[in-house]
Design a protein around this motif. Sequence first.
Motif, PDB file in Angstrom:
ATOM      1  N   HIS A  77      39.614  45.029  52.357  1.00  0.00           N
ATOM      2  CA  HIS A  77      40.205  45.259  51.034  1.00  0.00           C
ATOM      3  C   HIS A  77      39.551  46.435  50.318  1.00  0.00           C
ATOM      4  O   HIS A  77      38.329  46.595  50.340  1.00  0.00           O
ATOM      5  N   GLN A 133      37.097  41.964  45.800  1.00  0.00           N
ATOM      6  CA  GLN A 133      37.226  41.428  47.155  1.00  0.00           C
ATOM      7  C   GLN A 133      36.255  42.198  48.060  1.00  0.00           C
ATOM      8  O   GLN A 133      36.632  43.201  48.668  1.00  0.00           O
ATOM      9  N   LYS A 174      43.044  32.937  44.755  1.00  0.00           N
ATOM     10  CA  LYS A 174      41.767  33.542  45.161  1.00  0.00           C
ATOM     11  C   LYS A 174      40.624  33.342  44.165  1.00  0.00           C
ATOM     12  O   LYS A 174      39.482  33.080  44.587  1.00  0.00           O
ATOM     13  N   ASP A 198      40.724  45.243  43.859  1.00  0.00           N
ATOM     14  CA  ASP A 198      40.583  43.892  43.322  1.00  0.00           C
ATOM     15  C   ASP A 198      41.920  43.165  43.506  1.00  0.00           C
ATOM     16  O   ASP A 198      42.941  43.771  43.860  1.00  0.00           O
ATOM     17  N   VAL A 199      41.931  41.866  43.247  1.00  0.00           N
ATOM     18  CA  VAL A 199      43.110  41.054  43.549  1.00  0.00           C
ATOM     19  C   VAL A 199      44.328  41.505  42.734  1.00  0.00           C
ATOM     20  O   VAL A 199      45.441  41.592  43.265  1.00  0.00           O
ATOM     21  N   LYS A 228      37.006  31.731  45.862  1.00  0.00           N
ATOM     22  CA  LYS A 228      36.129  32.829  46.282  1.00  0.00           C
ATOM     23  C   LYS A 228      34.721  32.339  46.618  1.00  0.00           C
ATOM     24  O   LYS A 228      34.118  31.573  45.871  1.00  0.00           O
ATOM     25  N   SER A 234      35.029  43.072  50.979  1.00  0.00           N
ATOM     26  CA  SER A 234      35.352  42.964  52.396  1.00  0.00           C
ATOM     27  C   SER A 234      35.876  44.306  52.884  1.00  0.00           C
ATOM     28  O   SER A 234      36.502  45.044  52.118  1.00  0.00           O
ATOM     29  N   ASP A 256      48.351  35.577  45.964  1.00  0.00           N
ATOM     30  CA  ASP A 256      46.885  35.506  45.909  1.00  0.00           C
ATOM     31  C   ASP A 256      46.356  34.908  44.610  1.00  0.00           C
ATOM     32  O   ASP A 256      45.177  35.070  44.274  1.00  0.00           O
TER      33      ASP A 256
END
Length: 449
Positions: free
Chosen positions: A244, A239, A277, A247-248, A281, A241, A274
């Motif tokens: 975050h 992720q 995602k 990771d998911v 993505k 960003s 999630d």
Amino acid sequence: MNDMPKQTLWLLQQFENANYSCYFVGGCVRDFLLDETIHDYDFTTNATPAQMIALFQHQDCKILDIGAAFGTITVIYQGLRMEITTYRIEQEYQKHRSPKQIAFSDSIYDDLSRRDFTVNAIAYHPKQGFIDPFDGQSDIKNRVLRCVGSSEKRLNEDALRILRALRFHFTLGFTIEKELAAAIIHNAPLLSTLSKERIQAELQGMLMSDADNLLQTLRSYQVLEYIVPFIKNIYDISQESKWHSYDVFTHTDIALNHTKGYTLTEKLAVLFHDFGKPFTKRIDAQGIAHFPKHQLKSREIAKEALCEMKYPKHIITECCTLIALHDDYIKPDELSLRKLLAKLSMNYELAFSLIRIQAADAYAKNPLYNQAQLSELKQAESTLSQMKATGFSVLLKDLKLNGNDLKQLGYFGSEIKTALHRLYDKVIENPSCNDKKQLLEILKQFKSM
């Protein structure tokens, strides 16, 4: 174990009076030694099912003999349900779940030898003390989980023991000894032979244990993808960003770490929130990851998975609602919360659940940026509590102007529905305007626009 319920002591006395042996066995003995709450009372005896039925049929109790073919009857005495099984030997397990053949035995040692873990292979009688041929008391003291005999054989016989071992690890804090750990990994594919209902029940026990790092632990034993459908899709999904740090998959596991005391529905919502995602993505020109409408894809996946796992309809419905709204920004002011309640048909408990889910989600984000959201969620929870205390609740049917009124004013068909919903929005914005005269004035304003 002298403080056992009087009904259990009564039952033991009936066997003793008839010259049969009978012992507390299994989970109730284990939980007593752990000083845990005992939920079920199980017994083992040298009496056959027919002999047990004859023993109790003239007593002031209820007998359930549905399991008699497998050596088990249930006696309900003064409101307490007690299950009693004849000493038995199990042979030739089929489909890695149940014995093809059983044979009754006169030896309690034969019966204890067929059990899954040493901590469950202890019998007790108030006059005779403990019978513990596999040193289960020592394993309880050291909080170690090991199989009776060969771990490989025990798990191959019954694949459900794989999940039971992991549930005991999470709920009781037992360490899984090396041979059993290796057998779990080796036999993990056998989980595909279990019914979805069995898997659901064990997953529920694990989730409600409030254990930390649940998903990572299950993944390390190579069982997670057999327990939770579709979860492999979120492995190692980065992720990119500032919001975050993980990771998911790791984010989801950490979010679950912050669900202690949550309901099953809330935990399931956090688990699946999630899952959409990987399918949504997108990386923008600056290299930042975005997941547009991932909550809707997550809801779709969760519904399929939860239906497949045979969860009750009300859990599936509420869980999917929470997932669909988990990414909506919740402001702590009354107007925003009134709008949220309107979306949820004034279901306050569901609104509190959504706040808790968003909090767990926020805790699993970058700690440099999650404090503002956590603070606002805390304020929102407080404001919502005040609103609940005042009794605020307005549903569409509570409008002081209804469909019949609109028909008389010349509205028809879809116009009625549209007008009612617009009026409802106005009442949510300003509850004091839910007055027939004021609503008629608002209708005039709609027409002049």
